[in-house]
Design an enzyme around this catalytic site. Structure first.
Site, PDB file in Angstrom:
ATOM      1  CB  THR A 101     -68.391  28.026  28.681  1.00 41.31           C
ATOM      2  OG1 THR A 101     -67.141  27.383  28.641  1.00 41.31           O
ATOM      3  CG2 THR A 101     -68.284  29.425  28.152  1.00 41.31           C
ATOM      4  N   GLY A 139     -67.679  24.436  24.461  1.00 43.89           N
ATOM      5  CA  GLY A 139     -66.399  24.101  23.824  1.00 43.89           C
ATOM      6  C   GLY A 139     -66.491  24.369  22.328  1.00 43.89           C
ATOM      7  CB  SER A 153     -61.217  30.770  23.284  1.00 45.42           C
ATOM      8  OG  SER A 153     -62.561  30.710  23.688  1.00 45.42           O
TER       9      SER A 153
HETATM   10  O1  DON Z   1     -62.683  28.756  25.489  1.00 42.97           O
HETATM   11  C1  DON Z   1     -63.177  27.706  25.093  1.00 42.97           C
HETATM   12  O2  DON Z   1     -63.412  27.463  23.931  1.00 42.97           O
HETATM   13  C2  DON Z   1     -63.547  26.637  26.116  1.00 42.97           C
HETATM   14  N1  DON Z   1     -62.731  26.775  27.287  1.00 42.97           N
HETATM   15  C3  DON Z   1     -64.996  26.768  26.437  1.00 42.97           C
HETATM   16  C4  DON Z   1     -65.464  25.712  27.406  1.00 42.97           C
HETATM   17  C5  DON Z   1     -66.916  25.465  27.343  1.00 42.97           C
HETATM   18  O3  DON Z   1     -67.635  26.055  26.587  1.00 42.97           O
HETATM   19  C6  DON Z   1     -67.423  24.384  28.204  1.00 42.97           C
HETATM   20  N2  DON Z   1     -68.855  24.348  28.133  1.00 42.97           N
HETATM   21  N3  DON Z   1     -69.621  23.495  28.072  1.00 42.97           N
END
Ligand code: DON
Length: 553
Positions: free
Chosen positions: A363, A456, A434
């Site tokens: 992300t 995440g 999310s």
């Molecule tokens: O919306 C969410 O919480 C996840 N799809 C975010 C994914 C994410 O941050 C991956 N990064 N390292």
């Protein structure tokens, strides 16, 4: 092209040298030099924070393919003209999706099906999101905001070593797991410090530039996407695309200490989680003084985290499908009761930490403040690094694997170890829960902080700790993003993940208390904060990072 590289280095130099300069007017904290340079240009040419955000989002779709996207979604928290706003451009489940779509005939989760490949994608929201943001707040023409991204896709950009290393890692890991996707076909030719062009993506961006949202959700691009889906066993069709709608929602706005926190509402869990964490922190700490990353500090925050994540798994999901008890979850009396359960001496037994209400790796984030004091905090994602690993052939963009953020089966963790139940089960057209938490803090009605991160479920810890680092521990922006962080989320049981650099004695005491410690880096904070009345901007540093932060006079 050389010029672009030079500007990238210049931007990095400016980041370091202007960090403490007086009377700044605007600031950006961006995940790479191209987005930093373009957003600076938009702001310098009279564009506002939302204009800069739109241009940056499209540039990142080209230069940061791990996470930047037009094939994903995100959230934008906005403070503009003294008003708060929130744009939800999260992906939705395709109409043919159903609750058990990732289970085999014995009801077991089929490994990787929700995470990689064509069935892992939700209907992308980014292009509609940027279109709606532009309609409501844009002051520059749509075409002018797309132009830098088109140029970078068509003429190419210089590949950063971190990008090359992520591409190699991704290809190796697909190969070792036997996952058949077309990722390598599009990205294996990228070479460190060499120009990398994306002609199909350039054409898609041109159609978006000429026809706005319809350049993606209808016409040629929609046809390419739906045909590609049909040919490869996917389920997103033209109807899914044409009917996608991003949504304006009321952000969560709540006071914490002397600050107004403006943050992400459901379908993000992030805003509620951050405010629960900050509020319970004050309640648990009381009159005591905690040293940064001390035993007491880390234990208290881990104990709070157990309760935050128990609530997350039970109550949070898409507010258009389920009733999310936001007010109850943030109620001061409720949080006082929860905080009272916490003992400074011992770890609560994970199995006994229930949701508290009575029944009734990619992300990217960027932060912007413009010279008028408007702010944008934007987190955008295709979920895991390089999303589903599937590129829409003929349209040149990577599809997300956001379906993995749903709960494929109650009690089975997703890639971030998050558990969920019925609140976050798959339903057609529903948004998956999310953790993205784009957040703005006001003090005396002025923007004081703009913060956010990928990672995440660890996003929530990165964001609330960036707030505590800045406000509780008076750190500069640079220290606030680079000081070691840690994360606990109830499950796996009593595991604290942490950066290197926390004192060994503290780690030994935590382990003596019963925690299992796992050293791991997470997140990529992009922070604008106010120190002695002046903005500071900082992007997290380190080998895996390529962010650039600028304070613009
Ligand atoms: O919306 C969410 O919480 C996840 N799809 C975010 C994914 C994410 O941050 C991956 N990064 N390292």
């Amino acid at each position: 092209m050389k010029q672009l590289l030079l500007s990238g280095f210049l931007a990095l130099f400016l980041c370091i040298s202007f960090q403490l300069q007086a009377a700044p007017e605007a600031a950006v904290a961006m995940p790479d030099s191209y987005s930093a340079q373009v957003s600076e240009q938009v702001l310098n040419s009279g564009g506002n924070a939302v204009d800069a955000a739109i241009a940056a989002q499209f540039v990142l779709a080209v230069t940061l393919p791990e996470a930047g996207n037009i094939g994903g979604g995100g959230f934008m928290t906005i403070y503009k003209g003294g008003e708060t706003d929130f744009l939800d451009y999260r992906e939705v489940a395709p109409k043919k999706a159903h609750k058990d779509m990732y289970l085999d005939k014995n009801g077991e989760v089929i490994p990787y099906l929700s995470l990689y490949g064509i069935l892992s994608s939700g209907v992308p929201g980014t292009v509609d999101g940027m279109w709606q943001a532009h309609k409501k707040y844009g002051s520059k023409t749509w075409q002018s905001l797309l132009a830098p991204a088109i140029k970078l896709a068509q003429e190419g950009f210089i590949v950063h070593p971190a990008l090359k290393s992520n591409i190699n890692w991704r290809i190796d890991s697909f190969n070792s797991k036997g996952i058949k996707v077309n990722f390598a076909k599009y990205f294996s030719s990228a070479q460190t410090s060499k120009i990398f062009k994306q002609p199909e993506l350039a054409e898609t961006l041109k159609r978006i530039s000429s026809h706005g949202r319809d350049g993606f959700y209808r016409g040629q691009t929609a046809k390419i996407i739906s045909q590609f889906m049909k040919d490869n066993g996917g389920i997103i069709n033209e109807h899914d695309l044409a009917s996608y709608q991003s949504k304006w929602r009321k952000p969560i706005v709540k006071n914490w200490r002397d600050y107004t926190v403006i943050t992400a509402p459901p379908p993000s869990s992030g805003g509620i989680a951050i405010l629960q964490w900050l509020t319970m922190y004050d309640l648990v700490k009381g009159d005591k003084t905690y040293e940064h990353n001390s035993l007491e500090y880390m234990h208290s925050l881990a104990e709070i985290g157990k309760r935050v994540f128990a609530d997350r798994a039970e109550y949070l999901g898409d507010p258009d499908f389920i009733n999310v008890p936001v007010a109850s979850l943030l109620d001061q009396n409720y949080l006082s009761q929860r905080a009272k359960e916490i003992s400074l001496d011992k770890i609560s037994i994970s199995e006994q930490v229930a949701p508290g209400l009575e029944e009734s790796r990619d992300t990217t984030h960027f932060s912007i403040v413009d010279k008028w004091g408007n702010a944008v905090s934007n987190t955008t994602t295709i979920n895991y690094t390089f999303g589903s690993g599937v590129i829409v052939e003929g349209a040149g963009f990577i599809l997300n694997d956001e379906m993995d953020d749903f709960s494929a089966k109650a009690g089975v963790a997703n890639v971030f170890g998050a558990l969920g139940g019925t609140a976050n089960e798959i339903q057609p057209n529903k948004r998956m829960l999310s953790s993205m938490s784009p957040t703005i803090l006001l003090k005396n009605n002025q923007v004081n902080m703009v913060t956010g991160s990928p990672g995440g479920t660890t996003i929530i810890s990165s964001v609330y700790q960036s707030i505590l680092n800045s406000i509780e521990f008076n750190m500069s922006a640079k220290s606030a993003v680079n000081t070691p962080r840690f994360h606990h989320q109830l499950w796996p049981k009593d595991v604290i993940e942490h950066y290197a650099g926390i004192e060994q004695a503290t780690l030994s005491s935590l382990s003596g208390k019963g925690y299992t410690l796992k050293q791991r880096e997470f997140g990529d904070l992009q922070l604008i904060s106010t120190v002695n009345g002046k903005y500071q901007a900082a992007s997290q540093q380190g080998n895996a990072h390529r962010g650039v932060a600028l304070v613009i006079k």
